[in-house]
Design an enzyme around this catalytic site. Structure first.
Site, PDB file in Angstrom:
ATOM      1  N   GLY A 276     -14.967 -65.711  25.378  1.00  0.00           N
ATOM      2  CA  GLY A 276     -14.218 -65.578  26.624  1.00  0.00           C
ATOM      3  C   GLY A 276     -14.331 -64.231  27.307  1.00  0.00           C
ATOM      4  N   GLU A 318     -17.261 -65.900  19.417  1.00  0.00           N
ATOM      5  CA  GLU A 318     -18.123 -66.912  20.049  1.00  0.00           C
ATOM      6  C   GLU A 318     -18.393 -66.607  21.524  1.00  0.00           C
ATOM      7  OE1 GLU A 318     -16.445 -70.720  17.540  1.00  0.00           O
ATOM      8  OE2 GLU A 318     -15.513 -70.251  19.469  1.00  0.00           O
ATOM      9  N   PRO A 319     -19.036 -65.501  21.819  1.00  0.00           N
ATOM     10  CA  PRO A 319     -19.296 -65.196  23.226  1.00  0.00           C
ATOM     11  C   PRO A 319     -20.426 -66.032  23.806  1.00  0.00           C
ATOM     12  CG  PRO A 319     -20.301 -63.545  21.823  1.00  0.00           C
ATOM     13  CD  PRO A 319     -19.541 -64.470  20.908  1.00  0.00           C
ATOM     14  N   ARG A 362     -19.785 -73.625  39.999  1.00  0.00           N
ATOM     15  CA  ARG A 362     -18.588 -72.837  39.717  1.00  0.00           C
ATOM     16  C   ARG A 362     -17.724 -72.512  40.941  1.00  0.00           C
ATOM     17  NH1 ARG A 362     -18.734 -68.267  37.885  1.00  0.00           N
ATOM     18  NH2 ARG A 362     -16.855 -68.394  36.642  1.00  0.00           N
ATOM     19  N   TYR A 366     -14.133 -73.917  40.335  1.00  0.00           N
ATOM     20  CA  TYR A 366     -13.062 -72.967  40.002  1.00  0.00           C
ATOM     21  C   TYR A 366     -12.761 -71.975  41.116  1.00  0.00           C
ATOM     22  CZ  TYR A 366     -15.340 -73.837  35.396  1.00  0.00           C
ATOM     23  OH  TYR A 366     -15.940 -74.375  34.300  1.00  0.00           O
ATOM     24  N   CYS A 393     -23.542 -82.490  50.862  1.00  0.00           N
ATOM     25  CA  CYS A 393     -22.635 -83.101  51.829  1.00  0.00           C
ATOM     26  C   CYS A 393     -21.177 -82.907  51.429  1.00  0.00           C
ATOM     27  CB  CYS A 393     -22.967 -84.580  51.971  1.00  0.00           C
ATOM     28  SG  CYS A 393     -24.687 -84.836  52.401  1.00  0.00           S
ATOM     29  N   GLU A 394     -20.750 -81.661  51.305  1.00  0.00           N
ATOM     30  CA  GLU A 394     -19.370 -81.296  50.983  1.00  0.00           C
ATOM     31  C   GLU A 394     -19.113 -79.970  51.669  1.00  0.00           C
ATOM     32  OE1 GLU A 394     -17.077 -82.573  48.686  1.00  0.00           O
ATOM     33  OE2 GLU A 394     -18.399 -84.205  48.050  1.00  0.00           O
ATOM     34  N   TYR A 423     -23.297 -70.838  32.762  1.00  0.00           N
ATOM     35  CA  TYR A 423     -22.530 -71.914  33.404  1.00  0.00           C
ATOM     36  C   TYR A 423     -23.046 -72.287  34.790  1.00  0.00           C
ATOM     37  CZ  TYR A 423     -19.535 -70.865  29.477  1.00  0.00           C
ATOM     38  OH  TYR A 423     -19.073 -70.645  28.210  1.00  0.00           O
TER      39      TYR A 423
HETATM   40  C1  LIG Z   1     -16.728 -72.009  26.006  1.00  0.00           C
HETATM   41  C2  LIG Z   1     -16.347 -71.571  24.663  1.00  0.00           C
HETATM   42  C3  LIG Z   1     -16.750 -70.323  24.200  1.00  0.00           C
HETATM   43  C4  LIG Z   1     -17.513 -69.326  25.055  1.00  0.00           C
HETATM   44  O1  LIG Z   1     -16.786 -68.873  26.148  1.00  0.00           O
HETATM   45  P1  LIG Z   1     -17.399 -67.691  27.046  1.00  0.00           P
HETATM   46  O2  LIG Z   1     -16.373 -67.505  28.103  1.00  0.00           O
HETATM   47  O3  LIG Z   1     -18.686 -68.168  27.596  1.00  0.00           O
HETATM   48  O4  LIG Z   1     -17.557 -66.502  26.173  1.00  0.00           O
HETATM   49  C5  LIG Z   1     -16.430 -69.972  22.905  1.00  0.00           C
HETATM   50  N1  LIG Z   1     -15.735 -70.818  22.088  1.00  0.00           N
HETATM   51  C6  LIG Z   1     -15.338 -72.029  22.503  1.00  0.00           C
HETATM   52  C7  LIG Z   1     -14.600 -72.910  21.582  1.00  0.00           C
HETATM   53  C8  LIG Z   1     -15.620 -72.459  23.795  1.00  0.00           C
HETATM   54  O5  LIG Z   1     -15.214 -73.658  24.209  1.00  0.00           O
END
Ligand SMILES: *Cc1c(COP(=O)(O)O)cnc(C)c1O
Length: 472
Positions: A276, A318-319, A362, A366, A393-394, A423
């Protein structure tokens, strides 16, 4: 669709956007570090001219700087390694494949020492085709199919992140039938939800992922009863495009408290705090340096462990976005330019390009903000307020909601949008039957296709009413 502005509840010009002194300048920290203009003012990325990319591959085009991805993967891994080592423990970094997945990218990141996270059989197939070690793959998702869980067990996947009691029993039965012991972690909904600058900490978060904090202990107890499952630790992921460490620290506190209670029932090797980490999409974004993030989060876990007198577990992160986001740019060609009077004293230049929400969902999904530059030349014209829009067409088909571009921007100019590595390709669609663009990797002055572009024939091939002769 709203009548006044395609994006409701927004001022005509966002308050963070100022007219630049030089509408040719490439914002630091937003473009890949290798991006610069050559003597003619044409953008070069990793030594490759975007004019040459257009001539060879056409537009729209995703361009990825391979060395930028590799360097960032190393930097992130080292930051977490160093932070963990200071507390006598280790950290594993999983690349979150959903940000951008292709076999090349999997080879780059695994080559730099990262493990890989996937969420579907399709993502798993790409990771395996790239030769990723199944023992270093994590499988996520709130509704993994029986087939996906079965494949995971059969290939000896490193860990399955459990999301519900039904899935727990389902996976246990699958592993038992195969005489396997599957390592699992338990995704916990920590009640912390973070988005960019703010985070929200609640007792009960209203979303689909994970076990409630109050239910997780029962799930872990159940896993420990089942000989076909091995509990490796808690997992949480609090959101995406997060700046600062406050949300992670809050969530780490809640997780460590639960982790400490669960230690009474047996060892727990890992604590996984998800991904994240935010990146800069425009010059207004100021993401926290990764070393600072890693230190802040890992120190917070260490403090929480100290308070409870428990040993530091191994850590996992988990980046996705922060590994690949800044390494990618999208190139478009301008088709039309149209001044639109949006109020008595404001004209906005609508710049229509040859892609849009099909290659970057995106902004429509969002309200994400991006920036842009004319990259095929420099201009000494005054900066004009512009909106880069797609060809779909939006009216919500916006690529860059608000940006100052040279007032003489004209058909045939190339527009580059930075920070599209994450993304964009992964969320691409065929809306309006627009074929998805190719992905080109650039490195050391050379370019190569890592994902070929779709053709109209690719699109027709799935239509059962089209004969194969017509396609030939
Ligand atoms: C999407 C996701 C991530 C990665 O998020 P980033 O914002 O791209 O770093 C990590 N773990 C899980 C479970 C996710 O769903």
């Amino acid at each position: 669709m709203p009548l006044v502005s395609a994006v409701p509840d927004r001022p005509l010009v966002p308050d963070w956007l100022a007219a630049p002194k030089d509408a040719n300048a490439l914002a630091a920290g937003v473009w890949p570090a290798s991006a610069h203009r050559d003597d003619q003012g044409v953008l070069e990325v990793a030594g490759v001219s975007v004019a040459q990319l257009r001539d060879t591959y056409g537009t729209p085009l995703y361009v990825i700087d391979e060395d930028a991805v590799r360097a960032r993967a190393r930097e992130v891994r080292r930051a977490f390694d160093a932070a963990a080592a200071r507390h006598g423990t280790r950290a594993r970094v999983y690349y979150a494949g959903k940000a951008f997945l292709s076999t090349e990218v999997v080879r780059w990141v695994t080559g730099e020492g990262l493990a890989v996270d996937v969420a579907t059989a399709g993502e798993l197939a790409v990771a395996l085709a790239a030769g990723a070690d199944p023992a270093r793959i994590g499988l996520h998702g709130n509704n993994k199919s029986v087939a996906e869980l079965t494949q995971a067990v059969e290939i000896g996947i490193g860990s399955v992140v459990l999301d519900s009691p039904i899935e727990l029993e389902r996976l246990a039965a699958i592993a038992e039938r195969r005489g396997a012991v599957q390592s699992v972690s338990v995704r916990v909904n920590s009640g912390v939800h973070a988005e960019t600058h703010d985070f929200l900490a609640t007792a009960h978060e209203d979303q689909k992922f994970g076990f409630a904090l109050t239910d997780a202990a029962a799930a872990v107890a159940r896993i420990r009863e089942l000989p076909s499952l091995r509990f490796v630790g808690l997992h949480c992921h609090i959101g995406s495009q997060i700046f600062g460490t406050a949300g992670f620290e809050e969530s780490a506190g809640r997780l460590v408290e639960l982790h400490a209670e669960l230690l009474a029932g047996g060892e727990i090797p890992v604590l996984n705090l998800g991904g994240g980490f935010g990146i800069a999409y425009t010059s207004a974004d100021t993401p926290t340096p990764i070393e600072q993030l890693a230190d802040g989060i890992v120190d917070a876990v260490a403090r929480e462990c100290d308070v409870r007198g428990i040993p530091m577990p191994n850590l996992a992160f988990e980046p996705g976005r922060t590994i690949i986001g800044r390494a990618g740019i999208t190139l478009y060609e301008v088709g039309t330019v149209k001044p639109v009077q949006v109020s008595d004293d404001l004209t906005r230049l609508y710049v229509s390009v040859d892609g849009g929400m099909s290659d970057n969902a995106r902004p429509a999904l969002y309200g994400a903000q991006y920036s842009a530059r004319v990259v095929s030349r420099t201009s000494s014209a005054e900066p004009a307020l512009a909106r880069v829009v797609g060809r779909h067409c939006e009216s919500g088909d916006i690529v860059v909601d608000a940006e100052y571009l040279p007032a003489d921007i004209t058909p045939g100019d190339l527009v580059g949008v930075p920070a599209t590595g994450a993304y964009c390709y992964s969320l691409a669609s065929n809306y309006n039957f627009v074929p998805r663009p190719p992905v080109i990797a650039v490195r050391g002055g050379a370019a190569r296709v890592i994902v070929r572009g779709e053709t109209i024939d690719d699109l027709l091939a799935r239509d059962a009413g089209v004969s194969t002769e017509e396609l030939a």
